[in-house]
Write an enzyme that holds these catalytic residues in place. Structure first.
Site, PDB file in Angstrom:
ATOM      1  N   SER A 111      48.263  53.137  41.568  1.00  0.00           N
ATOM      2  CA  SER A 111      48.218  52.442  42.839  1.00  0.00           C
ATOM      3  C   SER A 111      49.455  52.607  43.296  1.00  0.00           C
ATOM      4  CB  SER A 111      48.303  50.915  42.114  1.00  0.00           C
ATOM      5  OG  SER A 111      48.607  49.849  43.322  1.00  0.00           O
ATOM      6  N   TYR A 167      51.826  45.146  36.138  1.00  0.00           N
ATOM      7  CA  TYR A 167      50.917  46.355  37.036  1.00  0.00           C
ATOM      8  C   TYR A 167      51.605  47.304  37.504  1.00  0.00           C
ATOM      9  CZ  TYR A 167      47.135  47.621  40.049  1.00  0.00           C
ATOM     10  OH  TYR A 167      46.163  48.379  40.722  1.00  0.00           O
ATOM     11  N   ALA A 168      52.957  47.259  38.111  1.00  0.00           N
ATOM     12  CA  ALA A 168      53.495  48.341  38.527  1.00  0.00           C
ATOM     13  C   ALA A 168      53.894  49.337  37.411  1.00  0.00           C
ATOM     14  CB  ALA A 168      54.804  47.689  39.360  1.00  0.00           C
ATOM     15  N   ALA A 169      54.391  48.571  36.546  1.00  0.00           N
ATOM     16  CA  ALA A 169      54.995  49.343  35.175  1.00  0.00           C
ATOM     17  C   ALA A 169      53.841  50.251  34.469  1.00  0.00           C
ATOM     18  CB  ALA A 169      55.400  48.411  34.028  1.00  0.00           C
ATOM     19  N   ALA A 170      52.505  49.481  34.389  1.00  0.00           N
ATOM     20  CA  ALA A 170      51.634  50.325  34.022  1.00  0.00           C
ATOM     21  C   ALA A 170      50.968  51.377  34.882  1.00  0.00           C
ATOM     22  CB  ALA A 170      50.281  49.561  33.847  1.00  0.00           C
ATOM     23  N   ALA A 197      32.828  51.567  36.529  1.00  0.00           N
ATOM     24  CA  ALA A 197      32.256  51.799  37.530  1.00  0.00           C
ATOM     25  C   ALA A 197      31.071  50.849  37.764  1.00  0.00           C
ATOM     26  CB  ALA A 197      31.551  53.457  37.551  1.00  0.00           C
ATOM     27  N   ARG A 211      31.622  48.086  39.613  1.00  0.00           N
ATOM     28  CA  ARG A 211      31.961  47.495  40.765  1.00  0.00           C
ATOM     29  C   ARG A 211      33.085  48.434  41.428  1.00  0.00           C
ATOM     30  NH1 ARG A 211      34.965  43.308  39.937  1.00  0.00           N
ATOM     31  NH2 ARG A 211      35.315  43.533  37.771  1.00  0.00           N
ATOM     32  N   ILE A 227      43.088  48.228  49.283  1.00  0.00           N
ATOM     33  CA  ILE A 227      41.527  48.716  49.416  1.00  0.00           C
ATOM     34  C   ILE A 227      40.681  47.366  49.055  1.00  0.00           C
ATOM     35  CG2 ILE A 227      39.877  50.162  48.412  1.00  0.00           C
ATOM     36  CD1 ILE A 227      42.359  51.790  49.492  1.00  0.00           C
TER      37      ILE A 227
HETATM   38  P1  NAP Z   1      37.555  45.979  40.510  1.00  0.00           P
HETATM   39  O1  NAP Z   1      36.832  45.612  41.556  1.00  0.00           O
HETATM   40  O2  NAP Z   1      38.133  44.518  39.941  1.00  0.00           O
HETATM   41  O3  NAP Z   1      36.716  46.574  39.249  1.00  0.00           O
HETATM   42  C1  NAP Z   1      37.417  46.827  38.082  1.00  0.00           C
HETATM   43  C2  NAP Z   1      36.464  47.491  37.165  1.00  0.00           C
HETATM   44  O4  NAP Z   1      37.194  48.016  35.824  1.00  0.00           O
HETATM   45  C3  NAP Z   1      35.097  47.107  36.883  1.00  0.00           C
HETATM   46  O5  NAP Z   1      34.019  47.685  36.996  1.00  0.00           O
HETATM   47  C4  NAP Z   1      35.467  46.508  35.392  1.00  0.00           C
HETATM   48  O6  NAP Z   1      34.433  46.499  34.752  1.00  0.00           O
HETATM   49  C5  NAP Z   1      36.487  47.524  34.720  1.00  0.00           C
HETATM   50  N1  NAP Z   1      37.482  46.789  33.837  1.00  0.00           N
HETATM   51  C6  NAP Z   1      38.214  45.987  33.957  1.00  0.00           C
HETATM   52  N2  NAP Z   1      38.655  45.563  32.880  1.00  0.00           N
HETATM   53  C7  NAP Z   1      38.034  46.268  31.729  1.00  0.00           C
HETATM   54  C8  NAP Z   1      38.186  46.229  30.504  1.00  0.00           C
HETATM   55  N3  NAP Z   1      39.170  45.848  29.657  1.00  0.00           N
HETATM   56  N4  NAP Z   1      37.424  47.356  29.603  1.00  0.00           N
HETATM   57  C9  NAP Z   1      36.606  48.282  30.600  1.00  0.00           C
HETATM   58  N5  NAP Z   1      36.417  48.113  31.802  1.00  0.00           N
HETATM   59  C10 NAP Z   1      37.138  47.049  32.371  1.00  0.00           C
HETATM   60  O7  NAP Z   1      38.854  46.906  40.729  1.00  0.00           O
HETATM   61  P2  NAP Z   1      39.063  48.013  41.812  1.00  0.00           P
HETATM   62  O8  NAP Z   1      39.837  47.283  43.047  1.00  0.00           O
HETATM   63  O9  NAP Z   1      37.635  48.816  42.061  1.00  0.00           O
HETATM   64  O10 NAP Z   1      39.990  48.823  41.237  1.00  0.00           O
HETATM   65  C11 NAP Z   1      39.773  49.973  40.257  1.00  0.00           C
HETATM   66  C12 NAP Z   1      41.052  50.577  40.222  1.00  0.00           C
HETATM   67  O11 NAP Z   1      41.871  50.847  41.190  1.00  0.00           O
HETATM   68  C13 NAP Z   1      41.901  49.970  39.259  1.00  0.00           C
HETATM   69  O12 NAP Z   1      42.447  50.941  38.167  1.00  0.00           O
HETATM   70  C14 NAP Z   1      42.969  49.553  40.116  1.00  0.00           C
HETATM   71  O13 NAP Z   1      44.251  49.084  39.320  1.00  0.00           O
HETATM   72  C15 NAP Z   1      43.045  50.458  41.365  1.00  0.00           C
HETATM   73  N6  NAP Z   1      43.641  50.062  42.609  1.00  0.00           N
HETATM   74  C16 NAP Z   1      42.806  49.187  43.119  1.00  0.00           C
HETATM   75  C17 NAP Z   1      43.514  48.880  44.421  1.00  0.00           C
HETATM   76  C18 NAP Z   1      42.904  47.827  45.402  1.00  0.00           C
HETATM   77  O14 NAP Z   1      43.329  47.641  46.479  1.00  0.00           O
HETATM   78  N7  NAP Z   1      41.537  47.428  45.270  1.00  0.00           N
HETATM   79  C19 NAP Z   1      44.633  49.470  45.000  1.00  0.00           C
HETATM   80  C20 NAP Z   1      45.393  50.314  44.030  1.00  0.00           C
HETATM   81  C21 NAP Z   1      44.868  50.687  42.949  1.00  0.00           C
HETATM   82  P3  NAP Z   1      33.337  45.229  34.384  1.00  0.00           P
HETATM   83  O15 NAP Z   1      33.410  44.392  35.746  1.00  0.00           O
HETATM   84  O16 NAP Z   1      32.137  45.563  34.033  1.00  0.00           O
HETATM   85  O17 NAP Z   1      34.187  44.261  33.177  1.00  0.00           O
END
Ligand code: NAP
Length: 251
Positions: A145, A158-161, A15, A17, A191
């Site tokens: 996703s 990513y799709a598999a996960a 959380a 970002r 997003i």
């Molecule tokens: P983001 O802006 O890149 O933020 C990712 C968050 O995950 C950050 O708070 C980061 O923490 C944390 N994180 C990453 N690797 C980590 C690790 N190894 N251990 C602990 N924390 C970790 O991503 P987002 O776009 O907000 O995405 C959030 C979720 O939504 C993800 O699961 C993503 O797959 C999903 N999602 C996003 C989109 C999109 O379009 N953005 C679409 C579909 C699904 P730090 O920065 O503190 O390291």
């Protein structure tokens, strides 16, 4: 009807970002106390913390590498030590890897699975253990996703996960339904966050052309759906995936 999470405590992973931060803030606005994790973005995590404090809620921020079992066990030891009872878990932390199948190494595949899938299992297991022991009618919401349903060239890992995460969601929902614990997934489309900022312009345009609403979604629009699933209003919803994608994928 306004969603209320008063009296509840939510744990939101990742959380510092993006979507995770919006979820933590939306839940705080709805009255929940918040525990959240961050990993590398300490300053950004501090901003999330300050924002939640502004809403007058209790907030605890803990650094945690989500794929590491020892770290997750320590995280829950700390939560137990602080006598915090988690009612809602949002598994949001995740990473993306843009790479064609033929260029992806096994180590890269394992790394992504470790964060996006293993991490979700580890936190889910620890929360469920405690919800079961205390008889909490809790909520788990896993952030998937649209790619988990549609697939996407260049995002095989990513799709598999994400498809795996949705299967895990359904299995946990079946295992814990008799305890009135609900487990659901939210599958965002395209997003606006740091994760999508890194996509090449041509790919962004191609993706947008598939979105009937014709725009990117906001993290707040995803957060609203998560808050709904966490609320009393969603007490009869379990094992499902709610899509928040502007019509990009219609199940
Ligand atoms: P983001 O802006 O890149 O933020 C990712 C968050 O995950 C950050 O708070 C980061 O923490 C944390 N994180 C990453 N690797 C980590 C690790 N190894 N251990 C602990 N924390 C970790 O991503 P987002 O776009 O907000 O995405 C959030 C979720 O939504 C993800 O699961 C993503 O797959 C999903 N999602 C996003 C989109 C999109 O379009 N953005 C679409 C579909 C699904 P730090 O920065 O503190 O390291």
């Amino acid at each position: 009807m306004k969603i209320s999470l008063k009296g509840k405590t939510a744990l939101v992973t990742g959380a510092s970002r993006g979507i995770g931060r919006a979820i933590a803030i939306a839940m705080a606005e709805a009255g929940a106390d918040i525990v959240f994790t961050y990993n590398n973005s300490k300053d950004a995590a501090e901003k999330t913390r300050e924002n939640i404090i502004d809403h007058g809620n209790m907030v605890t921020a803990i650094k945690a590498e989500i794929s590491d079992e020892r770290t997750i066990l320590d995280l829950f030891d700390e939560i137990d030590k602080q006598k915090i009872q988690i009612d809602i878990l949002v598994n949001n932390a995740g990473v993306i890897l843009e790479k064609p199948t033929l260029e992806t190494t096994a180590a890269e595949f394992d790394h992504l699975m470790g964060i996006n899938l293993r991490g979700t299992f580890l936190t889910g297991r620890e929360v469920l253990k405690r919800m079961k022991a205390k008889g909490i009618e809790g909520r788990i919401i896993n952030i998937s996703s649209v790619v988990g349903s549609m697939g996407n060239a260049g995002q095989v890992n990513y799709a598999a996960a994400k498809a795996g995460l949705e299967g895990m969601t359904r299995a946990m929902a079946r295992e814990f339904g008799s305890r009135a614990i609900t487990v659901n997934a939210v599958a965002p489309g395209f997003i606006e966050t740091d994760m999508t900022h890194v996509l090449p312009e041509a790919q962004k345009e191609a993706l947008l052309s598939q979105v009937p609403l014709g725009r990117l979604g906001s993290a707040e629009e995803v957060a609203g759906t998560v808050a709904f699933l966490a609320s009393e209003e969603a007490s009869y919803v379990t094992g499902t995936t709610l899509h928040v994608n502007g019509g990009m994928y219609m199940a």
